[in-house]
Design a protein around this motif. Structure first.
Motif, mmCIF file in Angstrom:
data_model
loop_
_atom_site.group_PDB
_atom_site.id
_atom_site.type_symbol
_atom_site.label_atom_id
_atom_site.label_comp_id
_atom_site.label_asym_id
_atom_site.label_seq_id
_atom_site.Cartn_x
_atom_site.Cartn_y
_atom_site.Cartn_z
ATOM 1 N N GLN A 84 0.839 -1.190 0.000
ATOM 2 C CA GLN A 84 0.000 0.000 0.000
ATOM 3 C C GLN A 84 0.881 1.250 0.000
ATOM 4 O O GLN A 84 1.978 1.244 0.536
ATOM 5 N N SER A 85 0.362 2.329 -0.601
ATOM 6 C CA SER A 85 1.057 3.611 -0.525
ATOM 7 C C SER A 85 0.202 4.577 0.272
ATOM 8 O O SER A 85 -1.019 4.636 0.101
ATOM 9 N N ASP A 86 0.833 5.313 1.170
ATOM 10 C CA ASP A 86 0.117 6.183 2.095
ATOM 11 C C ASP A 86 0.289 7.651 1.747
ATOM 12 O O ASP A 86 -0.557 8.464 2.051
ATOM 13 N N THR A 87 1.407 8.003 1.126
ATOM 14 C CA THR A 87 1.708 9.383 0.766
ATOM 15 C C THR A 87 2.335 9.390 -0.618
ATOM 16 O O THR A 87 3.166 8.536 -0.936
ATOM 17 N N LEU A 88 1.942 10.353 -1.443
ATOM 18 C CA LEU A 88 2.450 10.410 -2.816
ATOM 19 C C LEU A 88 2.748 11.860 -3.178
ATOM 20 O O LEU A 88 1.873 12.719 -3.087
ATOM 21 N N MET A 89 3.999 12.130 -3.567
ATOM 22 C CA MET A 89 4.409 13.480 -3.915
ATOM 23 C C MET A 89 5.324 13.451 -5.133
ATOM 24 O O MET A 89 6.019 12.465 -5.379
ATOM 25 N N VAL A 90 5.313 14.549 -5.886
ATOM 26 C CA VAL A 90 6.249 14.744 -6.987
ATOM 27 C C VAL A 90 7.127 15.935 -6.641
ATOM 28 O O VAL A 90 6.620 17.044 -6.407
ATOM 29 N N LEU A 91 8.431 15.717 -6.590
ATOM 30 C CA LEU A 91 9.397 16.788 -6.364
ATOM 31 C C LEU A 91 9.999 17.177 -7.707
ATOM 32 O O LEU A 91 10.625 16.356 -8.376
ATOM 33 N N HIS A 92 9.786 18.422 -8.119
ATOM 34 C CA HIS A 92 10.373 18.938 -9.361
ATOM 35 C C HIS A 92 11.510 19.885 -9.011
ATOM 36 O O HIS A 92 11.305 20.879 -8.303
ATOM 37 N N VAL A 93 12.712 19.575 -9.488
ATOM 38 C CA VAL A 93 13.878 20.429 -9.288
ATOM 39 C C VAL A 93 14.235 21.034 -10.634
ATOM 40 O O VAL A 93 14.453 20.317 -11.616
ATOM 41 N N SER A 94 14.275 22.361 -10.700
ATOM 42 C CA SER A 94 14.487 23.035 -11.981
ATOM 43 C C SER A 94 15.868 22.754 -12.552
ATOM 44 O O SER A 94 16.807 22.409 -11.828
ATOM 45 N N ALA A 100 12.378 24.920 -6.808
ATOM 46 C CA ALA A 100 11.820 23.565 -6.772
ATOM 47 C C ALA A 100 10.383 23.638 -6.292
ATOM 48 O O ALA A 100 10.003 24.550 -5.550
ATOM 49 N N THR A 101 9.585 22.668 -6.717
ATOM 50 C CA THR A 101 8.188 22.586 -6.313
ATOM 51 C C THR A 101 7.869 21.158 -5.906
ATOM 52 O O THR A 101 8.263 20.210 -6.581
ATOM 53 N N VAL A 102 7.182 21.007 -4.770
ATOM 54 C CA VAL A 102 6.725 19.707 -4.309
ATOM 55 C C VAL A 102 5.206 19.680 -4.406
ATOM 56 O O VAL A 102 4.529 20.509 -3.796
ATOM 57 N N VAL A 103 4.672 18.743 -5.189
ATOM 58 C CA VAL A 103 3.232 18.632 -5.385
ATOM 59 C C VAL A 103 2.722 17.362 -4.710
ATOM 60 O O VAL A 103 3.140 16.256 -5.052
ATOM 61 N N SER A 104 1.832 17.506 -3.750
ATOM 62 C CA SER A 104 1.201 16.354 -3.108
ATOM 63 C C SER A 104 0.015 15.899 -3.946
ATOM 64 O O SER A 104 -0.796 16.722 -4.390
ATOM 65 N N LEU A 105 -0.076 14.580 -4.154
ATOM 66 C CA LEU A 105 -1.183 13.984 -4.885
ATOM 67 C C LEU A 105 -2.016 13.193 -3.872
ATOM 68 O O LEU A 105 -1.561 12.143 -3.409
ATOM 69 N N PRO A 106 -3.189 13.664 -3.501
ATOM 70 C CA PRO A 106 -3.994 12.947 -2.503
ATOM 71 C C PRO A 106 -4.189 11.488 -2.887
ATOM 72 O O PRO A 106 -4.451 11.170 -4.052
ATOM 73 N N ARG A 107 -4.082 10.598 -1.926
ATOM 74 C CA ARG A 107 -4.195 9.165 -2.210
ATOM 75 C C ARG A 107 -5.587 8.792 -2.689
ATOM 76 O O ARG A 107 -5.788 7.747 -3.311
ATOM 77 N N ASP A 108 -6.577 9.642 -2.399
ATOM 78 C CA ASP A 108 -7.953 9.385 -2.826
ATOM 79 C C ASP A 108 -8.282 10.040 -4.159
ATOM 80 O O ASP A 108 -9.451 10.160 -4.531
ATOM 81 N N SER A 109 -7.254 10.465 -4.900
ATOM 82 C CA SER A 109 -7.486 11.059 -6.217
ATOM 83 C C SER A 109 -8.054 10.009 -7.167
ATOM 84 O O SER A 109 -7.466 8.940 -7.348
ATOM 85 N N TRP A 110 -9.190 10.313 -7.778
ATOM 86 C CA TRP A 110 -9.854 9.398 -8.716
ATOM 87 C C TRP A 110 -9.242 9.618 -10.094
ATOM 88 O O TRP A 110 -9.440 10.654 -10.716
ATOM 89 N N GLY A 281 24.354 14.063 -3.496
ATOM 90 C CA GLY A 281 24.442 15.013 -4.604
ATOM 91 C C GLY A 281 23.111 15.714 -4.831
ATOM 92 O O GLY A 281 23.059 16.933 -5.032
ATOM 93 N N LEU A 282 22.032 14.943 -4.779
ATOM 94 C CA LEU A 282 20.699 15.531 -4.926
ATOM 95 C C LEU A 282 20.415 16.487 -3.773
ATOM 96 O O LEU A 282 19.869 17.580 -3.976
ATOM 97 N N ALA A 283 20.799 16.095 -2.566
ATOM 98 C CA ALA A 283 20.576 16.951 -1.404
ATOM 99 C C ALA A 283 21.315 18.274 -1.530
ATOM 100 O O ALA A 283 20.804 19.332 -1.166
ATOM 101 N N SER A 284 22.516 18.216 -2.061
ATOM 102 C CA SER A 284 23.297 19.440 -2.242
ATOM 103 C C SER A 284 22.596 20.395 -3.200
ATOM 104 O O SER A 284 22.602 21.615 -3.010
ATOM 105 N N GLU A 285 21.988 19.832 -4.244
ATOM 106 C CA GLU A 285 21.271 20.669 -5.202
ATOM 107 C C GLU A 285 20.055 21.321 -4.559
ATOM 108 O O GLU A 285 19.781 22.504 -4.759
#
Length: 441
Positions: A84-94, A100-110, A281-285
Motif C-alpha cells: 500500500q502507498s500512504d503518501t504520494l508526492m512529486v518533487l520537481h527540481v528546476s 523547486a516545487t513539491v506537489v502532493s497527490l492525494p491518495r484518494d485522487s480518482w 548530490g541531490l541533497a546538495s542541489e
C-alpha cells in the motif's frame, strides 16, 4: 530550512545528512550506511508510451510513503494482501537548480489506472480508481520495483510529467527516525481517538514516538473533516518539526547514526539514486535553492461527490488548474502558488459542462466511447453525432458564454484546441473528435 527539511525526511537519510551540516567527520557513516539503501529496477517494468521530457536538466522525483503491512506493521491491517502507498508526492527540481516545487497527490485522487504488470505473470486491466491502488497492483508479488513501476506509469499518464527518479520510505523507518530524536512534539486542538490508526491522544501539546507518532501521521477519519487533504497538512507539519529537531539534536555520532540507520534501511530508490553519494548530490542541489523559491502545494482538487453524488470518498483533480500546473512543471516554468490557489477557489464542476460529442476520427463508435468516458468523469452529455471523417484536429467549440466550461473540457484532452464558435448551440460545448485524438485525462 524547514521546507528543505520536509524534503529531507521524505527523501531519506542521505538528504538529512547534508541538511544537518554533517561534514568530513561523518565520512565513516556514509560508508557504513550505503549498503542499507535498497534499489528497485523499474526501467524495464514501466512500459512504453511514456511522456516526452520537455525540460532536459530538470528532475521529477516521485516520492512514496509506503504503507507496508509486514512485520511490526501488521497491526495496521495484516489482512491486506498487497503493498500500500500512504503518501504520494512529486518533487520537481528546476534545470538551473534555482527553484523547486513539491506537489502532493492525494491518495484518494480518482484517476485512470493503466494496465500494469502485476509481477505474477498477469496484467491488470485499465480502469478508474483512487491513485494509491497503482502501488498495490504493481506490488501484487510483494516487490517494490513492480509497485513503483505501476505508480510511475499511473502518475505519468495522469500528469503528463516524465518521472526521472523514484523513492519509497516505509513505516518502520519513519518510527526509527522519530525515536532517534526522542519523539516529536505535537499539539492537537482536540482529543484524537482513532481505532484504525491505533491512536489515543489528549488535546494539547505532547511528545509522541513509536506507535503514537506513526498513528498521528496516519490518522484521518477522527480529525477535522476526515479527509486525506487534512492528513497531508498534518504530515507536512510533522515532517517540518522532525527536520527542525534533527538539526538541533543530532550533534553526536551515536544519535546521528541511529537516525540515519533507520532512514536508510527504510529507503528504496531507483538504481541511479541507490547510494549515499547520488542522494547526497541531490541533497546538495536542493540545499542551494532559496527558501522563498521552494514551493509546497497540493494539486487543485474537489470532492468527486460534486459530479458523482454517490461517491463520498474520493476527490477529482480540478481543471484547468491541474493541467496548467503540470504543464508548467513539464516546461520547467516556476509555479505561482498564490495565483494557482486563487484560480482554484471557484471550481467549474464537470457536471455543469454540457457537451455534444461529434465523431470525425473516421473510427466507427469512437464518439460514443468518448462520450461514455466523459460521462463517467461527471460531464453532462447532451448528444452524440458525426462530423466529417477527415477531421484531423480534435477541437472544442463553444459559444461566447461558455469559455470557462470549454477550457475545463479542453484541459482534459491533451493536444486539443478550444475555439469560440459564433454558431455553436447556446449553453453547449461541442467536442469534435479528430484523427489525432489520444485520450481523456
Amino acid at each position: 530550512m524547514t521546507r528543505r527539511g520536509r524534503i529531507a525526511v521524505w527523501s531519506g537519510g542521505a538528504l538529512a545528512v547534508v541538511l544537518i551540516g554533517v561534514s568530513g567527520a561523518a565520512a565513516w557513516i556514509y560508508q557504513d550506511l550505503n549498503g542499507n539503501i535498497h534499489s528497485a529496477d523499474v526501467d524495464n517494468k514501466i512500459g512504453g508510451g511514456r511522456p516526452v521530457n520537455l525540460s532536459p536538466g530538470s528532475k521529477n522525483i516521485l516520492v512514496v510513503g509506503s504503507d507496508s503491512r509486514g512485520g511490526d506493521n501488521a497491526k495496521y491491517g495484516k489482512g491486506l494482501t498487497t503493498m500500500q502507498s500512504d503518501t504520494l508526492m512529486v518533487l520537481h527540481v528546476s534545470a538551473d537548480r534555482k527553484w523547486a516545487t513539491v506537489v502532493s497527490l492525494p491518495r484518494d485522487s480518482w484517476v485512470d489506472i493503466p494496465s500494469c504488470d502485476k509481477g505474477n505473470g498477469s496484467k491488470s486491466a485499465p480502469h478508474k480508481f483512487k491513485i494509491n491502488e497503482a502501488f498495490a497492483i504493481g506490488g501484487t508479488s510483494g516487490e517494490v520495483s513492480g509497485a513503483a513501476a505501476c505508480t510511475i506509469r499511473t502518475v505519468e499518464q495522469n500528469t503528463g510529467l516524465r518521472m526521472d527518479h523514484f523513492m519509497s520510505v516505509d513505516f518502520q523507518g519513519f518510527k526509527g527516525m522519530v525515536n532517534a530524536l526522542d519523539g516529536i512534539e505535537v499539539c492537537p486542538e482536540t482529543a484524537i481517538h482513532d481505532e484504525k490508526a491505533h491512536l489515543d491522544l489528549d488535546a494539547g501539546c505532547q511528545t509522541v514516538k513509536d506507535e503514537e507518532a506513526l498513528g498521528y501521521v496516519r490518522t484521518r477519519y477522527s480529525v477535522g473533516d476526515g479527509s486525506d487533504l487534512g492528513r497531508i497538512g498534518r504530515q507536512q507539519e510533522f515532517m517540518e518539526a522532525l527536520a527542525a529537531k534533527a538539526q538541533e539534536k543530532l550533534t553526536s555520532p551515536n544519535a546521528l547514526y541511529g537516525f540515519l540507520d533507520s532512514a536508510t534501511k527504510s529507503l528504496t530508490t531507483d538504481k541511479a539514486l541507490a547510494g549515499i553519494k547520488p542522494l547526497s548530490g541531490l541533497a546538495s542541489e536542493v540545499k542551494g535553492i532559496p527558501t522563498d523559491r521552494l514551493t509546497f502545494l497540493t494539486v487543485p482538487n474537489y470532492a468527486r461527490e460534486a459530479d458523482v453524488p454517490t461517491d463520498r470518498a474520493n476527490v477529482v483533480w480540478q481543471y484547468p488548474q491541474a493541467a496548467e500546473l503540470f504543464a508548467s512543471l513539464a516546461k520547467d516554468t516556476e509555479v505561482d502558488k498564490e495565483k494557482l490557489e486563487a484560480d482554484a477557489k471557484s471550481p467549474v464542476y464537470a457536471h455543469t459542462v454540457r457537451v455534444q460529442v461529434l465523431n470525425g476520427s473516421g473510427t466507427t463508435g469512437r464518439g460514443a466511447k468518448v462520450a461514455e468516458t466523459l460521462r463517467s468523469a461527471g460531464f453532462t452529455i447532451v448528444g452524440v453525432g458525426n462530423a466529417p471523417e477527415d477531421t484531423k484536429k480534435t477541437t472544442v467549440g463553444y459559444p461566447q458564454d461558455q469559455a470557462g466550461p470549454a477550457e475545463v473540457l479542453a484541459s482534459r484532452l491533451p493536444g486539443s484546441v478550444a475555439r469560440e464558435d459564433a454558431g455553436a448551440a447556446p449553453g453547449v460545448v461541442t467536442l469534435t473528435v479528430g484523427k489525432d485524438f489520444d485520450a481523456v485525462r
